[in-house]
Scaffold this active site. Structure first.
Site, mmCIF file in Angstrom:
data_model
loop_
_atom_site.group_PDB
_atom_site.id
_atom_site.type_symbol
_atom_site.label_atom_id
_atom_site.label_comp_id
_atom_site.label_asym_id
_atom_site.label_seq_id
_atom_site.Cartn_x
_atom_site.Cartn_y
_atom_site.Cartn_z
ATOM 1 N N LYS A 98 17.042 15.753 -7.781
ATOM 2 C CA LYS A 98 16.400 14.453 -7.537
ATOM 3 C C LYS A 98 14.906 14.575 -7.802
ATOM 4 O O LYS A 98 14.285 15.562 -7.375
ATOM 5 C CB LYS A 98 16.657 14.028 -6.084
ATOM 6 C CG LYS A 98 16.174 12.615 -5.746
ATOM 7 C CD LYS A 98 16.482 12.267 -4.290
ATOM 8 C CE LYS A 98 16.136 10.819 -3.982
ATOM 9 N NZ LYS A 98 16.428 10.458 -2.571
ATOM 10 N N SER A 149 18.841 5.886 -2.071
ATOM 11 C CA SER A 149 17.924 6.089 -3.171
ATOM 12 C C SER A 149 18.351 7.197 -4.158
ATOM 13 O O SER A 149 17.851 7.218 -5.291
ATOM 14 C CB SER A 149 16.544 6.434 -2.619
ATOM 15 O OG SER A 149 16.558 7.693 -1.991
ATOM 16 N N SER A 188 20.263 7.655 2.109
ATOM 17 C CA SER A 188 20.021 7.818 0.667
ATOM 18 C C SER A 188 20.858 8.880 -0.033
ATOM 19 O O SER A 188 20.843 8.952 -1.256
ATOM 20 C CB SER A 188 18.537 8.112 0.418
ATOM 21 O OG SER A 188 17.791 6.931 0.453
#
Lengths: 95, 492
Positions: free
Chosen positions: B78, B158, B182
């Site tokens: 990420k 997210s 997330s």
């Protein structure tokens, strides 16, 4: 509690985010929408309840008060938008 | 079977038995990224050369009979984890050219265990969102489609790029971060597994901060066991994070095989609130039946402050974010917009550098911390957070783990739920309570909705008892036998 345009401007300034005058009504409506939804918390009785600041179970660790890192000005300055020698450059702040 | 279809566990075995090389495994994934990333937009940055070099290193180590726990395993990272020498953006314009001079502890551990990083994945800007629609690098497309309808759906957020890349087989597994859901919500939307470990289990050092009392890193993968293997390599004490827990890292993968006979599984009454869709309620019921069949005892529990969790989160998280994001001022790193004086420089830089959702949260956070409103909003929210934690502590007196749905719906279309910020916030209704209490929680793919989209179940555990969470999740995974595949995937 509802935010008026002056409060929106004041918060934006505290947050150091420029907001165009034309945009203030939009921000006012959005922020009031969120705050209106949050308002439901006011109905709960929290008398005598201690605040929770974090959920880490450990006490903050202590260590010797000695320098353990440093000596890397080039790494620190590598992403500077503007620099001169080993300094960050900003607009003049002292007349 | 194609190399991109392997589980992490199977790929590790194949590498050790020399069935294929790390170079071949990595090339297969890089080719998949090249073929599908233009459609999915899951990666912001692809590091072909670094990946190839890391794979060759892993092959040399494996040839010597050495190599760490993840030697030669291709992962997606990420783009919230700082990676030394590789651009790290948080999907924000304000960091679009930021190249960290240091490595996050979690990624350093993964590298030390021999993992190969394929690149950095897209996310909601600064991890603020539940749809990946707030990224400055554009939306991510969910590899799943509603039966026969090619309309683009969101992957959740997210960690949407991480979830989409794993589901579409562009990576064997990925790292994510979870502040209010997330990791778990995008895992559910993309039909994969993902665990937010206990707060303090993984070091936060070098992870771009959103809300520091809530942020936790965790793994996302196609099986529960793969998550367990990856978490084992990510977790552990770090003196650079004062909230990192100084306790041993258990063998999470071994815990997957534990029986759950006699274990008490709590079912919170409050999560069956009106508004839960019929299919989510039915999935939850099936989950209860599976665990009962595996020998667990189902017990009703009450978490009375469930309804207050989401508004509480939307005070605490923005307050912390407004403080954390004060550092982006256009002086030391990141984007700068010039101004006549220093204040103008700050205000112009932050106006140009942040997107609307980030600004919204900074403004809300600034307001709830401002003089005259601190007690009414922020202090009150911290007190309610205590009540939410106590709810869980009381519940865990009568149960060993808690079963809930992960999200209130399946994945929705890009552009849906964008009219009103609060509608988007409601996605996190089932994931936020465990975040506020700092508890480990996993999402496991458990079924499909009538349109063929994946749905997840969530298992929440006691602090630092990820082992029970993995054991329960493994039983759900086995009973569900989830074998459906997304429309967009490597080799399809």
């Amino acid at each position: 509690m509802s935010l008026d345009p002056a409060t929106v401007r004041r918060i934006a300034h505290l947050a150091r985010i420029h907001i165009e005058a034309d945009d203030i009504p939009r921000w006012q409506a959005e922020l009031n929408g969120i705050l209106g939804w949050i308002e439901q918390l006011a109905a709960l009785d929290v008398a005598g309840v201690p605040p929770l600041t974090g959920v880490a179970e450990t006490a903050l660790p202590m260590r010797e008060d000695v320098v353990t890192d440093g000596g890397m000005p080039e790494k620190i300055l590598a992403n500077a938008p503007s620099r001169a020698d080993s300094y960050f450059v900003v607009p003049k702040v002292v007349e | 079977m194609s190399l991109t279809d392997l589980t992490l566990a199977r790929a590790r075995e194949g590498l050790r038995k020399k069935e294929f090389s790390a170079r071949e495994l990595t090339e297969a994934h890089l080719a998949a990224i090249e073929a599908l990333n233009p459609q999915l937009n899951a990666f912001v940055t692809v590091t072909h050369e670094l990946a190839g070099a890391a794979a060759d290193d892993a092959d040399r180590a494996l040839a010597r009979g050495e190599g760490g726990a993840l030697a030669g395993i291709p992962l997606a990272i990420k783009d919230l984890f700082c990676t030394e020498g590789v651009r790290t953006t948080a999907a924000s314009r304000i960091l679009e050219n930021f190249v960290p001079p240091y490595e996050s502890t979690v990624t350093a551990k993964l590298k030390a265990s021999g993992a190969v990083f394929l690149g950095k994945t897209n996310l909601d800007e600064f991890a603020m969102g539940s749809s990946n629609m707030t990224s400055a690098f554009g939306a991510v497309t969910n590899p799943w489609q509603r039966g026969g309808d090619p309309a683009a759906l969101v992957p959740g957020g997210s960690s949407g790029g991480s979830a989409a890349s794993v589901a579409a087989r562009l990576a064997l597994a990925a790292t994510g971060t979870d502040t209010g859901g997330s990791i778990r919500q995008p895992a559910a939307f993309c039909g994969i597994a993902g665990i937010k470990p206990t707060y303090g289990r993984c070091s936060r050092y070098g992870i771009i901060a959103f809300a520091s009392s809530l942020d936790q890193a965790g793994p996302m993968a196609r099986t529960v066991e793969d998550c367990a293997i990856l978490l084992g390599a990510m977790a552990g004490f770090d003196p650079k994070d004062s909230t990192s827990a100084d306790r041993p890292v258990p063998d999470f993968a071994a815990a997957c095989g534990r029986g759950i006979s006699g274990l008490r599984i709590g079912v919170p009454l409050e999560y069956a609130a009106p508004g839960v869709s019929g299919e989510i309620a039915a999935l939850w019921e099936r989950g209860r039946a599976w665990l009962r069949a595996a020998g667990a005892e189902l017990v009703e529990i009450s978490l009375p402050h469930t309804k207050q969790a989401l508004p509480t989160y939307y005070i605490v998280a923005p307050a912390e974010a407004s403080s954390n994001l004060a550092r982006y001022d256009g002086v030391r790193f990141g984007r700068r917009e010039e101004g006549g004086d220093l204040t103008e420089l700050y205000e112009a830089t932050r106006a140009a550098g942040f997107g609307d959702e980030v600004k919204r949260r900074i403004l809300i956070g600034t307001y709830v911390l401002s003089a005259g409103y601190y007690d009414a909003y922020y202090l009150r929210a911290q007190k309610i957070r205590t009540l939410i934690l106590r709810d869980f502590q009381r519940a865990f007196e009568t149960c060993d783990a808690i079963l809930t749905p992960t999200a209130p719906t399946a994945a929705f279309a890009q552009g849906e739920k964008m009219d009103d910020p609060v509608t988007m916030y409601l996605n996190d209704i089932y994931t936020v309570p465990a975040s506020l209490a700092g508890l480990p929680a996993i999402s496991v793919p458990a079924g499909l909705d009538p349109e063929g989209l994946p749905l997840g179940l969530q298992v929440i555990g006691r602090p630092f008892d990820e082992e029970t969470v993995f054991a329960v999740a493994d039983k759900i995974e086995k009973a569900a036998g989830f074998s459906a595949l997304p429309a967009l995937r490597a080799g399809a």
